[in-house]
Design an enzyme around this catalytic site. Structure first.
Site, short mmCIF file in Angstrom:
data_model
loop_
_atom_site.label_atom_id
_atom_site.label_comp_id
_atom_site.label_asym_id
_atom_site.label_seq_id
_atom_site.Cartn_x
_atom_site.Cartn_y
_atom_site.Cartn_z
N ARG A 233 -10.20 -8.49 8.93
CA ARG A 233 -9.88 -9.62 8.04
C ARG A 233 -10.70 -10.86 8.43
O ARG A 233 -10.32 -11.98 8.12
CB ARG A 233 -8.38 -9.96 8.12
CG ARG A 233 -7.48 -8.89 7.53
CD ARG A 233 -6.04 -9.38 7.39
NE ARG A 233 -5.20 -8.32 6.85
CZ ARG A 233 -4.10 -7.86 7.42
NH1 ARG A 233 -3.69 -8.38 8.56
NH2 ARG A 233 -3.40 -6.90 6.86
N ARG B 101 0.82 -1.20 0.00
CA ARG B 101 0.00 0.00 0.00
C ARG B 101 0.86 1.27 0.00
O ARG B 101 0.53 2.25 -0.64
CB ARG B 101 -0.92 0.00 1.22
CG ARG B 101 -1.79 1.25 1.33
CD ARG B 101 -2.75 1.20 2.51
NE ARG B 101 -3.82 0.26 2.28
CZ ARG B 101 -3.97 -0.88 2.95
NH1 ARG B 101 -3.10 -1.22 3.88
NH2 ARG B 101 -4.97 -1.70 2.69
N TYR B 102 1.95 1.25 0.74
CA TYR B 102 2.82 2.42 0.87
C TYR B 102 4.14 2.16 0.15
O TYR B 102 4.61 1.03 0.09
CB TYR B 102 3.08 2.74 2.34
CG TYR B 102 1.83 2.96 3.14
CD1 TYR B 102 1.08 4.12 3.00
CD2 TYR B 102 1.38 1.99 4.05
CE1 TYR B 102 -0.07 4.32 3.74
CE2 TYR B 102 0.23 2.19 4.80
CZ TYR B 102 -0.49 3.36 4.64
OH TYR B 102 -1.62 3.56 5.37
N CYS C 74 -12.79 -8.09 13.70
CA CYS C 74 -11.59 -8.08 12.86
C CYS C 74 -11.90 -7.66 11.42
O CYS C 74 -12.85 -8.16 10.82
CB CYS C 74 -10.95 -9.46 12.87
SG CYS C 74 -9.48 -9.60 11.84
N ASP D 48 -8.40 3.97 8.79
CA ASP D 48 -7.91 3.40 7.54
C ASP D 48 -9.01 3.60 6.51
O ASP D 48 -10.04 2.93 6.55
CB ASP D 48 -7.60 1.91 7.72
CG ASP D 48 -6.43 1.48 6.87
OD1 ASP D 48 -6.29 2.01 5.76
OD2 ASP D 48 -5.66 0.61 7.30
N CYS E 227 -11.01 -12.15 16.93
CA CYS E 227 -11.77 -11.00 17.40
C CYS E 227 -13.02 -10.85 16.55
O CYS E 227 -12.96 -10.95 15.32
CB CYS E 227 -10.92 -9.74 17.32
SG CYS E 227 -9.42 -9.80 18.33
N LYS F 234 -4.04 5.11 6.21
CA LYS F 234 -4.49 5.71 7.47
C LYS F 234 -4.34 7.23 7.44
O LYS F 234 -3.36 7.75 6.91
CB LYS F 234 -3.67 5.15 8.63
CG LYS F 234 -3.79 3.64 8.82
CD LYS F 234 -2.92 3.19 9.98
CE LYS F 234 -2.94 1.67 10.09
NZ LYS F 234 -2.27 1.01 8.95
N ARG G 74 7.14 0.35 2.28
CA ARG G 74 6.91 -0.81 3.15
C ARG G 74 5.87 -1.73 2.55
O ARG G 74 5.08 -1.33 1.70
CB ARG G 74 6.52 -0.35 4.55
CG ARG G 74 5.13 0.17 4.74
CD ARG G 74 5.06 1.26 5.80
NE ARG G 74 5.33 2.56 5.20
CZ ARG G 74 4.66 3.66 5.51
NH1 ARG G 74 3.75 3.65 6.46
NH2 ARG G 74 4.93 4.79 4.91
N ASP H 173 -12.87 -0.54 11.52
CA ASP H 173 -13.07 -0.74 10.09
C ASP H 173 -14.43 -1.38 9.84
O ASP H 173 -14.88 -2.23 10.61
CB ASP H 173 -11.97 -1.64 9.53
CG ASP H 173 -10.60 -1.01 9.62
OD1 ASP H 173 -10.46 0.17 9.23
OD2 ASP H 173 -9.66 -1.67 10.10
N CYS I 150 -4.76 -17.17 14.02
CA CYS I 150 -4.59 -16.29 15.17
C CYS I 150 -4.78 -17.09 16.47
O CYS I 150 -5.42 -18.14 16.46
CB CYS I 150 -5.63 -15.17 15.15
SG CYS I 150 -5.54 -14.10 13.69
#
Length: 349
Positions: free
Chosen positions: A119, A97-98, A117, A315, A114, A322, A101, A278, A110
């Site tokens: 994702r 995305r950036y 989440c 985001d 959560c 972000k 990085r 999100d 995981c």
């Protein structure tokens, strides 16, 4: 009305099924059919470290991890890929995305799942592990993009990998001359602190700068075992960053946020980001409006040290990245401006 929790079983295995949840009193038996429908779409795992903290199913710990029939209610603004990862994935396991990085997602497993989440439609105990060929393809993409200075290991949770596998990944990244920083994003130190072993920490050794961002949403997650695991990481010279999501019923009070951020600083973890939720499918029950979030943080100004002050961020859906939710970025109640100055109208604020 809360359904009272029965004594926890002597078995220390994680809870994964509606029957597991019913057996320990976390959900009433009459919800079984509805929760089986939820389970067809979204994984559940409640590890012992979190189970021991749940006093009532709707308390700040329980609400994060216990599935609810409300997860099948999807509002118009919610989407399966709310931050646009899929469109920015040049090869499996990489998100770019950036400019400087990239994310490397070696697995989508995981220690817990959560309920909010972003994702949530992708993660689960059986999915998303990159095999040797896919991992090598991801490494080759990184090697051939010298502008990438930072690689962020996420997923899933990279600390769910075996020390051997994580060590292979760390060695490969450490051997890339243009990569200066390796960052790991994890929930393991608080959700499964027993996994933070010397063998695991040994493989994090690198000549590159290694950072770890730990996801914590409530001060009660910072148990004695969690604090001990975090201190072991710090003793290896790895700086800690704290990431949290602003969640209705979890940390949407000034007192809760203050206690959370103070608990981070006490273990040498710098509060980094407080994320606006999100818009993932079925997460409306956790939503806190941006205006309310801003007021909460404003109420903490002057009450907590600057060391305990995160950046409140959103985001922007669609992969724009972000932006801080400060007065220079929010236009009225419905628009957020990205770093290029373009306004984006958001349905859920």
């Amino acid at each position: 009305m809360s359904h009272s929790v029965k004594p926890h079983p002597s078995s220390r295995r994680p809870l994964r099924t509606p029957d597991d949840l019913i057996a320990v009193g976390l959900v009433p038996p009459e919800q079984k059919a509805a929760l089986e429908a939820v389970a067809e779409q979204y994984a559940t795992t409640i590890p012992p470290a979190f189970l021991d903290l749940i006093e009532q199913p709707d308390d700040p710990i329980g609400i994060q991890v216990i599935p609810s029939p409300e997860e099948l209610l999807v509002t118009p603004e919610e989407r399966s890929d709310p931050i646009g990862d899929d469109a920015l994935s040049p090869v499996p396991g990489i998100v770019h995305r950036y400019a400087d990085r990239a994310l490397l997602k070696p697995l989508l497993i995981c220690p817990l799942y959560c309920r909010f989440c972003f994702r949530r439609e992708h993660v689960g105990p059986d999915g998303g592990v990159l095999d040797d060929a896919a991992l090598e393809k991801a490494f080759e993409w990184l090697r051939t993009h010298p502008q990438i200075q930072e690689v962020i290991l996420t997923g899933g949770d990279p600390l769910m990998l075996s020390p051997r596998r994580l060590g292979q990944i760390m060695a490969a990244l450490s051997a890339m001359p243009h990569v200066t920083t390796i960052r790991l994003h994890s929930r393991v130190p608080v959700a499964a602190p027993e996994r933070v072993t010397d063998a695991l920490l040994d493989v994090l050794e690198s000549d590159k700068a290694v950072w770890m961002a730990v996801h914590v949403n409530h001060a009660r997650e910072m148990t004695e075992a969690a604090r001990a695991s975090l201190k072991r990481i710090v003793r290896r010279g790895i700086p800690l960053l704290g990431q949290s999501v602003l969640l209705r019923g979890v940390n949407d009070r000034e007192e809760a946020l203050e206690a959370l951020f103070r608990s981070m600083v006490e273990v040498r973890m710098r509060p980094y980001y407080l994320h606006q939720l999100d818009p993932a499918p079925g997460t409306a029950r956790f939503h806190v409006p941006v205006e309310e979030g801003q007021k909460l943080l404003a109420g903490l100004r002057g009450r907590v040290t600057g060391l305990a002050w995160p950046t409140y961020v959103l985001d922007i859906p669609g992969g724009y990245g972000k932006v801080p939710l400060g007065p220079d970025y929010v236009d009225g109640a419905l628009q957020v401006r990205d770093p290029e100055g373009k306004a984006h109208t958001l349905a859920r604020l």
